[in-house]
Write a protein that holds these residues in place. Structure first.
Motif, PDB file in Angstrom:
ATOM      1  N   UNK A 248       0.829  -1.211   0.000  1.00  0.00           N
ATOM      2  CA  UNK A 248       0.000   0.000   0.000  1.00  0.00           C
ATOM      3  C   UNK A 248       0.862   1.259   0.000  1.00  0.00           C
ATOM      4  N   UNK A 249       1.980   1.218   0.698  1.00  0.00           N
ATOM      5  CA  UNK A 249       2.910   2.359   0.698  1.00  0.00           C
ATOM      6  C   UNK A 249       3.402   2.650  -0.714  1.00  0.00           C
ATOM      7  N   UNK A 250       3.819   1.598  -1.413  1.00  0.00           N
ATOM      8  CA  UNK A 250       4.356   1.787  -2.759  1.00  0.00           C
ATOM      9  C   UNK A 250       3.275   2.240  -3.734  1.00  0.00           C
ATOM     10  N   UNK A 251       2.086   1.683  -3.592  1.00  0.00           N
ATOM     11  CA  UNK A 251       0.973   2.107  -4.454  1.00  0.00           C
ATOM     12  C   UNK A 251       0.657   3.581  -4.218  1.00  0.00           C
ATOM     13  N   UNK A 252       0.621   3.989  -2.957  1.00  0.00           N
ATOM     14  CA  UNK A 252       0.329   5.389  -2.627  1.00  0.00           C
ATOM     15  C   UNK A 252       1.421   6.329  -3.115  1.00  0.00           C
ATOM     16  N   UNK A 253       2.644   5.797  -3.267  1.00  0.00           N
ATOM     17  CA  UNK A 253       3.752   6.607  -3.776  1.00  0.00           C
ATOM     18  C   UNK A 253       3.848   6.555  -5.297  1.00  0.00           C
ATOM     19  N   UNK A 254       2.861   5.927  -5.927  1.00  0.00           N
ATOM     20  CA  UNK A 254       2.808   5.897  -7.387  1.00  0.00           C
ATOM     21  C   UNK A 254       3.756   4.907  -8.038  1.00  0.00           C
ATOM     22  N   UNK A 255       4.249   3.942  -7.284  1.00  0.00           N
ATOM     23  CA  UNK A 255       5.177   2.960  -7.843  1.00  0.00           C
ATOM     24  C   UNK A 255       4.413   1.847  -8.548  1.00  0.00           C
ATOM     25  N   UNK A 256       5.024   1.313  -9.594  1.00  0.00           N
ATOM     26  CA  UNK A 256       4.451   0.200 -10.347  1.00  0.00           C
ATOM     27  C   UNK A 256       4.893  -1.095  -9.677  1.00  0.00           C
ATOM     28  N   UNK A 257       4.012  -1.688  -8.906  1.00  0.00           N
ATOM     29  CA  UNK A 257       4.372  -2.882  -8.148  1.00  0.00           C
ATOM     30  C   UNK A 257       3.238  -3.897  -8.195  1.00  0.00           C
ATOM     31  N   UNK A 258       3.589  -5.169  -8.317  1.00  0.00           N
ATOM     32  CA  UNK A 258       2.590  -6.233  -8.344  1.00  0.00           C
ATOM     33  C   UNK A 258       2.110  -6.550  -6.935  1.00  0.00           C
ATOM     34  N   UNK A 269      -6.848  -7.804  -2.064  1.00  0.00           N
ATOM     35  CA  UNK A 269      -6.203  -7.057  -0.990  1.00  0.00           C
ATOM     36  C   UNK A 269      -7.161  -6.731   0.161  1.00  0.00           C
ATOM     37  N   UNK A 270      -8.446  -6.980  -0.030  1.00  0.00           N
ATOM     38  CA  UNK A 270      -9.403  -6.777   1.047  1.00  0.00           C
ATOM     39  C   UNK A 270      -9.448  -7.972   1.995  1.00  0.00           C
ATOM     40  N   UNK A 271      -8.877  -9.096   1.554  1.00  0.00           N
ATOM     41  CA  UNK A 271      -8.848 -10.296   2.376  1.00  0.00           C
ATOM     42  C   UNK A 271      -7.686 -10.249   3.373  1.00  0.00           C
ATOM     43  N   UNK A 272      -7.846 -10.929   4.491  1.00  0.00           N
ATOM     44  CA  UNK A 272      -6.784 -10.991   5.503  1.00  0.00           C
ATOM     45  C   UNK A 272      -5.684 -11.941   5.037  1.00  0.00           C
ATOM     46  N   UNK A 273      -4.446 -11.478   4.974  1.00  0.00           N
ATOM     47  CA  UNK A 273      -3.351 -12.357   4.533  1.00  0.00           C
ATOM     48  C   UNK A 273      -3.197 -13.561   5.470  1.00  0.00           C
ATOM     49  N   UNK A 274      -2.829 -14.693   4.888  1.00  0.00           N
ATOM     50  CA  UNK A 274      -2.579 -15.900   5.667  1.00  0.00           C
ATOM     51  C   UNK A 274      -1.107 -15.946   6.069  1.00  0.00           C
ATOM     52  N   UNK A 275      -0.837 -16.231   7.350  1.00  0.00           N
ATOM     53  CA  UNK A 275       0.534 -16.400   7.819  1.00  0.00           C
ATOM     54  C   UNK A 275       0.919 -17.867   7.668  1.00  0.00           C
ATOM     55  N   UNK A 276       1.920 -18.123   6.831  1.00  0.00           N
ATOM     56  CA  UNK A 276       2.361 -19.504   6.589  1.00  0.00           C
ATOM     57  C   UNK A 276       3.823 -19.696   6.959  1.00  0.00           C
ATOM     58  N   UNK A 277       4.410 -18.714   7.651  1.00  0.00           N
ATOM     59  CA  UNK A 277       5.838 -18.792   7.949  1.00  0.00           C
ATOM     60  C   UNK A 277       6.148 -18.691   9.440  1.00  0.00           C
ATOM     61  N   UNK A 278       5.137 -18.565  10.287  1.00  0.00           N
ATOM     62  CA  UNK A 278       5.375 -18.361  11.719  1.00  0.00           C
ATOM     63  C   UNK A 278       6.136 -19.534  12.340  1.00  0.00           C
ATOM     64  N   UNK A 279       5.721 -20.757  12.021  1.00  0.00           N
ATOM     65  CA  UNK A 279       6.399 -21.927  12.567  1.00  0.00           C
ATOM     66  C   UNK A 279       7.848 -22.009  12.133  1.00  0.00           C
TER      67      UNK A 279
END
Length: 305
Positions: A248-258, A269-279
């Protein structure tokens, strides 16, 4: 045993609310035990967020860990209250005559700048040189890993055509290594970087080993054979929303980012990200503290060399 931090450090409340056992300094002083002395050179712009992330995983161990937070003198963060820095951080000059069981050098958003052009590069060189004889094991993260590979082993970073951004599958190259002990054959970890390290360059160095890598994201965990230097190219310490905030920071700064890969359910992006790396993060940080440091570091810190 818990992590030992000041009771008024923001991370104390954050981790306590997560039911992570933290101990204030006054209580820890009543215990007859030598805690591991771990320094964190925090180069991230939002330092409080980075503190919370790292201390969360350094606390998930039966060992008592005492933290010293370090900042650079040649560059002052513009995204962290100066009062916080003055209260909780030290400069290298204040600790350079001490020895530490471990040191973490974080990433920094300066990947596209040549190493020598980074404002605090000379200071970082001094710290990395000092770490060779005054720290038992140093863990370098993302840009910190690339900087250390360049300084210690003359291995340059390489620019990418497109940013590696998202959560990627990794495999363990050596299942019997202490640092990767307990990781699944395939595990996940976040990456957020514009540069990479060549596998060929690492393989040319007889003192370095590739412990984990990813087909999409490239090299992940690299270490010297004695584990005195660890290099992690991604961000196991990231929170659930860290990649979202960066996006969101990069999008707000006008950067072209996937949109970060393998992160938002259905790339929404409205969905809650899944954490798959905590363990995996708990395992790697725990292994570093236990096997790479505690099982081998001298009981008397002055004997580190």
């Amino acid at each position: 045993m818990p992590i030992k931090i000041p009771i008024d450090l923001p991370a104390y409340t954050v981790l306590s609310d997560e039911n992570i056992f933290v101990m204030n300094i006054e209580r820890a002083q009543t215990q007859d035990i030598r805690p591991l002395q771990i320094a964190v050179l925090n180069l991230m712009p939002i330092k409080i967020q980075s503190e919370n992330q790292l201390l969360r995983y350094l606390s998930n161990t039966p060992l008592q860990v005492e933290i010293t937070l370090l900042q650079t003198k040649t560059y002052t963060s513009q995204n962290t209250p100066i009062e916080h820095l003055k209260k909780f951080y030290k400069y290298f000059d204040e600790v350079k005559n001490k020895k530490f069981d471990g040191l973490i050098i974080t990433g920094a958003p300066v990947e596209t700048i040549e190493f020598e052009d980074v404002a605090y590069w000379n200071e970082l060189e001094e710290i990395m040189e000092w770490s060779k004889k005054n720290v038992f094991s140093t863990l370098h993260i993302c840009w910190g890993a690339q900087a250390a590979l360049y300084y210690h082993h003359n291995i340059s970073k390489k620019a990418l055509k497109k940013k590696i951004f998202g959560v990627f599958q990794h495999r363990v190259n050596k299942i019997n290594e202490d640092l990767t002990r307990g990781l699944d054959d395939i595990f996940y970890a976040p990456h957020s970087r514009h540069t990479t390290t060549s596998k060929e360059d690492i393989e040319k160095n007889e003192n370095l080993e590739i412990l984990s890598e990813s087909e999409e994201a490239g090299l992940f965990i690299i270490a010297t054979k004695d584990k005195r230097q660890i290099f992690i190219t991604g961000h196991l310490e990231y929170d659930r929303d860290t990649l979202k905030s960066e996006y969101l920071r990069d999008i707000n700064n006008g950067k072209d980012i996937d949109i970060p890969k393998n992160y938002f359910p259905k790339d929404d992006i409205k969905e809650t990200p899944m954490v798959r790396w905590r363990g995996s993060a708990n395992i790697v940080f725990g292994n570093w503290l236990n096997y790479c440091i505690y099982q081998n570091t001298p009981f008397k810190l002055e004997n580190i060399e």
